[in-house]
Design an enzyme around this catalytic site. Sequence first.
Site, PDB file in Angstrom:
ATOM      1  CB  CYS A 106      -0.460   0.160   1.018  1.00 12.61           C
ATOM      2  SG  CYS A 106       0.485   0.116   2.916  1.00 12.61           S
ATOM      3  N   PRO A 107       0.459   2.287  -0.179  1.00 11.87           N
ATOM      4  CG  PRO A 107      -0.915   4.134  -1.370  1.00 11.87           C
ATOM      5  CD  PRO A 107      -0.976   2.887  -0.802  1.00 11.87           C
TER       6      PRO A 107
END
Length: 457
Positions: free
Chosen positions: A10-11
């Site tokens: 995920c970011p």
Amino acid sequence: MMKILAVTACPTGIAHTYMAAEALEAAAKKKGYEIKVETRGSVGVENELSEKDIKEADCIILACDTAVPMERFYGKKLVNVSVSEALKGSDQLIENALKANVYSKNNLVDEASDLKEQRFSGRKGFYKHLMNGVSFMIPFVVAGGIAIALSFLIGGYNGFQVEGSIAAFLMGIGGGGGAFGLMVPILAGYIAYSIADRPGLAPGMIGGAVAMQLNSGFLGGLVAGFLAGYIVILIKKYIKLPKSLQGIMPVLIIPVLGSLAVGLLFFYIIGTPVSAINTAMNNYLTNMSGSNAIVLGLVLGLMMAADMGGPINKAAYAFATGTLVVGSGTMVMAAVMGAGMVPPLGIALATVLFKNKFDLYEREAGKAAWVLGASFITEGAIPFAAADPLRVIPSIMVGSALTGALSMAFKATLAVPHGGLFVFFAIENLVGYIIAILAGTIVSAIMLGFLKKKVEA
């Protein structure tokens, strides 16, 4: 036995990466499949897939919102989705992967294009750039905040003024000369980076530093970041050098012109009004009391639980962080941190009080939710919300809103930008703060117990 491989990323690389991995592992285990998940989080690559793993795999699942090496998967069945899809429907995702097309060089461009489209379909323009800056800023906020809190814990609120003391050193690490001093430049730099790619970073960070000199705070950082990003785009578009000189564009022309443009605009035109607005906002929040403060706490509480670590949650967090001044706590920070603890705590309590409303897997997950809530990891509620959003999300939003409002009503303050049990020492009016959290937790649990249906034995 079927062998499944997966990669999750995920970011921010903090929670969703690992929660998606757990969801896939649980789904594969339920089906009797073997699975290995490579996680690409903030601590780096863990459980990395080997050539042997990939060779033996029946299919590959990529649940990623960031770029990952793709060449190693040529010739394997592969599906490529966002992290959220792995959290919402890991069972079906595994079935889709087993029926997926074989990944080849011929469809590399299409896959990359599809992935890019998926990633950015819900994040465009202003919102995407802002979240990029906030995501990079958060580690500095947390590290600095904890160092400051430890300084207060060891030396008291004035202990850092004693030269050579551990409290002074900790304040040097976390305070305005350390991590806290980097927050606004990092925010501005990575907003500009999101807009103009790597060339935007230096003008953005320098613009953020200038905004701090002018006392423009986070608002100044936002303006500097967007200004720097679009100025760099204009420079790239309109300044064309001969091919032999193009190498100096990213190391000389863009950083110098971009930084000068942003800095001078701030000093001569933008800085003063932005600083005035920032000061007015801080004064308003500082002087807020009574019903206004309670309403603000309620709204921030709703935001913290609405998407559990997502953009709305991060927006509330960033707003609260902007109210902090080194050495003093704020009511807004306390309300947001308390509200963020409630979703996993409320669910955990519900799994204990209403066992017939949760299956065995959920009751076991509820035990982990206690720890996640106590550590201010709001994302601990996501698996439950993904499985039953219409009942879970309203329940946790009501509980978090109540906690935010009560925390404001009790005038609890928090001096560090993080929540959880381990920062309780940095809270003023701890009793009121705990009452607020308990009230929200109990309300969420009771709502869940009322709304959820009994599971079949």
